[in-house]
Enzyme design. Structure first.
Site, PDB file in Angstrom:
ATOM      1  N   ASN A   8     140.163  35.376 -43.540  1.00 11.60           N
ATOM      2  CA  ASN A   8     140.202  34.795 -42.390  1.00 11.60           C
ATOM      3  C   ASN A   8     140.509  36.041 -41.307  1.00 11.60           C
ATOM      4  O   ASN A   8     141.384  36.555 -41.282  1.00 11.60           O
ATOM      5  CB  ASN A   8     141.469  33.827 -42.330  1.00 11.60           C
ATOM      6  N   ASP A  10     140.665  35.625 -38.027  1.00  3.71           N
ATOM      7  CA  ASP A  10     141.156  35.140 -36.573  1.00  3.71           C
ATOM      8  C   ASP A  10     141.958  35.970 -36.011  1.00  3.71           C
ATOM      9  O   ASP A  10     141.775  36.099 -34.500  1.00  3.71           O
ATOM     10  CB  ASP A  10     142.097  33.741 -36.633  1.00  3.71           C
ATOM     11  N   HIS A  11     142.787  36.915 -36.587  1.00  6.61           N
ATOM     12  CA  HIS A  11     143.698  37.613 -35.847  1.00  6.61           C
ATOM     13  C   HIS A  11     143.160  38.966 -35.352  1.00  6.61           C
ATOM     14  O   HIS A  11     143.755  39.925 -34.335  1.00  6.61           O
ATOM     15  CB  HIS A  11     144.865  37.791 -36.531  1.00  6.61           C
ATOM     16  N   ARG A  19     143.991  41.752 -25.023  1.00  7.11           N
ATOM     17  CA  ARG A  19     143.716  42.641 -24.044  1.00  7.11           C
ATOM     18  C   ARG A  19     142.527  42.204 -22.989  1.00  7.11           C
ATOM     19  O   ARG A  19     142.149  42.849 -22.275  1.00  7.11           O
ATOM     20  CB  ARG A  19     143.385  43.844 -24.416  1.00  7.11           C
ATOM     21  N   HIS A  44     138.888  29.807 -37.532  1.00  7.41           N
ATOM     22  CA  HIS A  44     139.502  28.833 -36.930  1.00  7.41           C
ATOM     23  C   HIS A  44     139.141  28.520 -35.570  1.00  7.41           C
ATOM     24  O   HIS A  44     139.817  29.372 -34.718  1.00  7.41           O
ATOM     25  CB  HIS A  44     141.009  28.558 -37.291  1.00  7.41           C
ATOM     26  N   ARG A  46     139.862  26.761 -32.870  1.00  4.11           N
ATOM     27  CA  ARG A  46     140.903  25.998 -32.438  1.00  4.11           C
ATOM     28  C   ARG A  46     140.565  25.434 -30.687  1.00  4.11           C
ATOM     29  O   ARG A  46     139.960  26.068 -29.945  1.00  4.11           O
ATOM     30  CB  ARG A  46     142.456  26.701 -32.056  1.00  4.11           C
ATOM     31  N   ARG A  50     142.607  30.199 -28.715  1.00  3.15           N
ATOM     32  CA  ARG A  50     143.378  31.237 -28.542  1.00  3.15           C
ATOM     33  C   ARG A  50     142.835  32.655 -29.251  1.00  3.15           C
ATOM     34  O   ARG A  50     143.486  33.650 -28.957  1.00  3.15           O
ATOM     35  CB  ARG A  50     144.960  30.837 -28.942  1.00  3.15           C
ATOM     36  N   HIS A  51     142.118  32.426 -30.006  1.00  2.00           N
ATOM     37  CA  HIS A  51     141.626  33.447 -30.812  1.00  2.00           C
ATOM     38  C   HIS A  51     140.045  33.433 -30.904  1.00  2.00           C
ATOM     39  O   HIS A  51     139.301  34.110 -29.812  1.00  2.00           O
ATOM     40  CB  HIS A  51     142.367  33.893 -32.046  1.00  2.00           C
ATOM     41  N   GLU A  74     137.252  26.352 -39.990  1.00  2.00           N
ATOM     42  CA  GLU A  74     138.442  25.525 -39.998  1.00  2.00           C
ATOM     43  C   GLU A  74     138.543  25.109 -38.537  1.00  2.00           C
ATOM     44  O   GLU A  74     138.114  25.653 -37.765  1.00  2.00           O
ATOM     45  CB  GLU A  74     139.835  26.503 -40.061  1.00  2.00           C
ATOM     46  N   THR A 105     148.654  26.919 -38.199  1.00  2.00           N
ATOM     47  CA  THR A 105     148.663  25.790 -38.651  1.00  2.00           C
ATOM     48  C   THR A 105     149.948  25.460 -39.635  1.00  2.00           C
ATOM     49  O   THR A 105     150.326  26.516 -40.229  1.00  2.00           O
ATOM     50  CB  THR A 105     147.419  25.714 -39.797  1.00  2.00           C
ATOM     51  N   GLU A 159     142.186  22.238 -49.800  1.00  2.00           N
ATOM     52  CA  GLU A 159     142.824  23.647 -49.754  1.00  2.00           C
ATOM     53  C   GLU A 159     144.265  23.152 -49.717  1.00  2.00           C
ATOM     54  O   GLU A 159     144.812  22.584 -48.644  1.00  2.00           O
ATOM     55  CB  GLU A 159     142.381  24.218 -48.461  1.00  2.00           C
ATOM     56  N   HIS A 200     147.235  30.044 -46.851  1.00  2.00           N
ATOM     57  CA  HIS A 200     148.228  30.211 -45.782  1.00  2.00           C
ATOM     58  C   HIS A 200     149.502  30.796 -46.339  1.00  2.00           C
ATOM     59  O   HIS A 200     149.901  30.704 -47.195  1.00  2.00           O
ATOM     60  CB  HIS A 200     148.758  28.587 -45.158  1.00  2.00           C
ATOM     61  N   HIS A 223     146.453  36.441 -42.145  1.00  2.00           N
ATOM     62  CA  HIS A 223     147.204  37.086 -41.410  1.00  2.00           C
ATOM     63  C   HIS A 223     147.670  38.446 -42.220  1.00  2.00           C
ATOM     64  O   HIS A 223     147.870  39.618 -41.434  1.00  2.00           O
ATOM     65  CB  HIS A 223     148.437  36.291 -40.805  1.00  2.00           C
TER      66      HIS A 223
END
Ligand code: PXP
Length: 250
Positions: A8, A10-11, A19, A44, A46, A50-51, A74, A105, A159, A200, A223
């Site tokens: 994943n 996302d981050h 930035r 994901h 969302r 946000r990402h 996701e 989540t 999942e 997760h 993450h």
């Protein structure tokens, strides 16, 4: 059967959005993880963006297609996001609960409440009708009543939410009860010909008991991988700057 790793990313987008620059690039992140053997890219989209942004979905899909690997999208059961999913046609969709105020989540979908159950069931049916080639998984707690409800829907996988297990592992608590729940969940799901995925909060250490107990065929991990990648790269990048600076005097 080999065990699949979905990464994943996302981050990577979280850092970019912090930035408002074009880097770090999620496309490059997808390329690097696939180049290093990841079996799938998970993102994901969302509602609050946000990402991951809408444009990232298509861009990342170009990379997964180039590597012949699945894109796992996701998403919550939200009309706007469902439309994007239908237009994209990823190989997998993982339906998750989504609350704007949550940091991440926080648990599996509620399939016991009639209204929620209907929303998820209808979303699955709609996705299967519009993009029949896309497989669907539901992000759920390893709760047998919930899994029974899931087995009545048109899905390909569940999942299992491993967040509470992963936290218990990190805090050195007893993890046996989670392993027992996951075993029961696996037995039930496989009896219904539904695949068993997990995700997760997992780390390189906390995933080990799950692997050795042969509980899941796919893990989606984000993450911790992105965090650990910082430390595995931070020294090398600092060194590059110092080597560059050594060529100059002031
Ligand atoms: N699986 C699902 C359904 C998720 O919502 C997430 C978090 O976006 C993950 C896996 C990955 O979790 P983590 O980033 O904690 O590894």
């Amino acid at each position: 059967m080999t065990i699949r790793l979905g990464v994943n990313i996302d981050h990577v987008a979280t850092l970019r959005q912090a930035r408002g620059e074009d880097y770090p690039s999620v496309v490059e992140a997808a390329r690097v993880v696939l180049e290093n053997g990841a079996d799938q890219i998970t993102i994901h989209l969302r509602e609050d963006r946000r990402h991951i942004q809408d444009i990232d979905v298509e861009a990342v899909q170009l990379v997964t297609k180039r590597y012949g690997k699945p894109l796992n999208l996701e998403m919550g059961c939200n009309k706007e996001i469902i439309d994007i999913a239908v237009a994209t046609g990823p190989e997998w969709i993982c339906l998750v609960p989504e609350k704007r105020e949550e940091k991440t989540t926080e648990g599996g979908l509620d399939l016991i409440g009639e209204a929620n159950n209907a929303k998820v069931r209808e979303t699955c049916a709609y996705l299967k009708e519009k993009i029949p080639g896309t497989k669907i998984s539901l992000f759920l707690e390893a709760d047998i009543h919930t899994l029974v409800k899931a087995s009545e829907m048109n899905i390909d996988a569940v999942e299992i939410h491993t967040g509470d297990y992963a936290r218990a592992f990190l805090q050195g608590e007893d993890i046996e009860k989670y392993l027992t729940q996951y075993k029961a969940a696996q037995e039930f799901l496989l009896s219904k010909k539904i695949n068993c995925h997990a995700g997760h909060g997992l780390t390189l250490e906390s995933v080990c008991p799950l692997l050795s107990n042969n509980l899941f065929e796919e893990y989606n991990i984000g993450h911790w991988i992105i965090c650990q990648a910082l430390f595995e790269g931070l020294g090398s990048v600092t060194d590059k700057f110092k080597k560059l600076f050594a060529n100059y005097t002031y």
